[in-house]
Design an enzyme around this catalytic site. Structure first.
Site, PDB file in Angstrom:
ATOM      1  N   LYS A  93       0.773  -1.421   0.081  1.00  7.04           N
ATOM      2  CA  LYS A  93       0.009  -0.046  -0.153  1.00  7.04           C
ATOM      3  C   LYS A  93       1.121   1.188  -0.256  1.00  7.04           C
ATOM      4  CE  LYS A  93      -4.547  -1.355   1.073  1.00  7.04           C
ATOM      5  NZ  LYS A  93      -4.337  -2.655   1.638  1.00  7.04           N
ATOM      6  N   SER A 125       0.942 -10.048  -0.788  1.00  8.28           N
ATOM      7  CA  SER A 125       0.849  -8.495  -0.543  1.00  8.28           C
ATOM      8  C   SER A 125       1.317  -8.150   0.707  1.00  8.28           C
ATOM      9  CB  SER A 125      -0.618  -8.200  -1.070  1.00  8.28           C
ATOM     10  OG  SER A 125      -1.493  -8.916   0.002  1.00  8.28           O
TER      11      SER A 125
HETATM   12  C1  LIG Z   1      -5.099  -3.755   1.259  1.00 10.17           C
HETATM   13  C2  LIG Z   1      -4.562  -5.204   1.046  1.00 10.17           C
HETATM   14  C3  LIG Z   1      -5.144  -5.847   0.276  1.00 10.17           C
HETATM   15  C4  LIG Z   1      -6.203  -5.802  -0.904  1.00 10.17           C
HETATM   16  O1  LIG Z   1      -5.993  -4.467  -1.395  1.00 10.17           O
HETATM   17  P1  LIG Z   1      -7.451  -3.863  -2.337  1.00 10.17           P
HETATM   18  O2  LIG Z   1      -6.719  -2.550  -3.154  1.00 10.17           O
HETATM   19  O3  LIG Z   1      -8.198  -3.173  -1.232  1.00 10.17           O
HETATM   20  O4  LIG Z   1      -8.078  -5.048  -3.271  1.00 10.17           O
HETATM   21  C5  LIG Z   1      -4.360  -7.299  -0.142  1.00 10.17           C
HETATM   22  N1  LIG Z   1      -3.457  -7.647   0.840  1.00 10.17           N
HETATM   23  C6  LIG Z   1      -3.064  -6.702   1.858  1.00 10.17           C
HETATM   24  C7  LIG Z   1      -1.958  -7.229   2.765  1.00 10.17           C
HETATM   25  C8  LIG Z   1      -3.627  -5.435   2.080  1.00 10.17           C
HETATM   26  O5  LIG Z   1      -3.001  -4.683   2.865  1.00 10.17           O
END
Ligand SMILES: *Cc1c(COP(=O)(O)O)cnc(C)c1O
Length: 327
Positions: A48, A300
């Protein structure tokens, strides 16, 4: 949004966000190569930071003086706090009471003022809106914002620069900034790439919304993938449309599959991932998705509660709301 916005974002964020490693997974059996895109290596432990850094890069000097504000299940708040501090601007982060204490503590440590109130992501959003109206701070939404989406989409550019022959990308999916941005960028470069969004069974708002053809609300329940909780916003401007147009499919993984994925990422790949970070990998690990071409799973985020994580690594049961997994 056009592809050039994403190349601009790539330039705008390069001093703040990391270009993350793309590593080959050893553990996933099958005939095709599987790569893992390690967003866990970002300074904030999740992707993010890309979107937040790009959003701040578009702000005027006057806007910077009034500070930035967001609501977040954790990782976006952490990113906003980090990027604000890097740019010398003030930040406020609104979170709901569902957000784990470890994430709240980290956000304050990064220098943001944290407001923890309400039972859902939507409550936290309302809270952020009213503070923004009062103070003039610029809201940086976690997903439904063009600069944020373009920032997250830089992941696709990095992937394809390194492996132009990627055939399939699996992306954890919540509000859809990550999946929508990646799908848009990847498909614009190569329409033949398959992009799949992966959510948890419990509270998959974008999946449900795509099925119904419009944004819908779903009940928010505890899940190992706590960063995937929350709605997509009934007034969704960008991500619903991007996901509808560019995602080939959305699939759901169970809590047990997320648990197994976190274990196997640790033991087979020596990777620490939070539940949401392991969701895309869970789709492969469980056999729910069987790619026929070189595939990438976006890992992510890494920001997991360590008590929960060590139980999972050791194969001990964890309690998630009314569910016990791993028993
Ligand atoms: C926010 C987040 C997501 C999902 O992202 P979106 O853009 O809301 O779909 C996935 N994995 C992690 C670790 C996140 O912090």
């Amino acid at each position: 949004m056009v592809l050039a916005d994403i190349f601009c974002a790539q330039r705008a964020i390069r001093d703040v966000a990391a270009r993350t490693p793309l590593v080959k997974a050893h553990g996933t059996a099958g005939s095709v190569d599987v790569f893992l895109k390690l967003e866990i290596c970002q300074p904030t432990g999740a992707f993010k930071i890309r979107g937040a850094a790009n959003a701040v890069a578009t702000m005027t000097v006057k806007q910077r003086k009034a500070g930035i504000i967001c609501c977040s299940t954790g990782n976006h708040g952490r990113a906003v706090a980090y990027v604000a501090a890097k740019n010398g601007i003030a930040s406020t982060v609104c979170v709901s009471s569902l957000v784990p204490q470890n994430k709240v503590a980290e956000i304050s440590r990064l220098g943001a003022q944290v407001v923890r109130e309400g039972k859902s992501q939507d409550d936290a959003q309302l809270n952020a809106d009213s503070i923004a109206a009062r103070t003039g701070a610029t809201p940086i939404p976690p997903f439904d914002h063009e600069a944020v989406i373009a920032g997250q989409a830089t992941i696709a550019i990095e992937l394809l620069e390194e492996h132009p022959d990627i055939g399939e990308i699996l992306v954890p999916l919540s509000g859809g900034g990550l999946a929508g941005g990646i799908a848009f960028a990847a498909k614009t470069i190569n329409p033949g790439i398959r992009v799949v969004g992966v959510s948890m069974e419990r509270g998959a708002a974008m999946h449900e919304s795509l099925l119904r053809g419009r944004p819908v609300e779903v009940a928010e329940v505890p899940t190992l993938a706590d960063s995937l909780g929350g709605g997509i916003g009934m007034e969704n401007k960008f991500t619903f449309d991007l996901c509808r147009r560019y995602l080939d499919a959305t699939i759901l993984v169970s809590e047990a599959e997320i648990y197994a994925a976190m274990r196997s990422l640790f033991w087979a790949e020596k990777i620490v991932a939070e539940g949401s970070g392991a969701a895309a990998y869970a789709a492969l690990n469980s056999g729910k998705v069987k790619p026929s071409r070189t595939a990438v799973a976006i890992v992510s985020g890494a920001n997991v509660d360590m008590d929960v994580f060590s139980r999972i690594v050791l194969g001990e049961p964890v309690t998630i709301g009314d569910l016990v997994v791993g028993a």
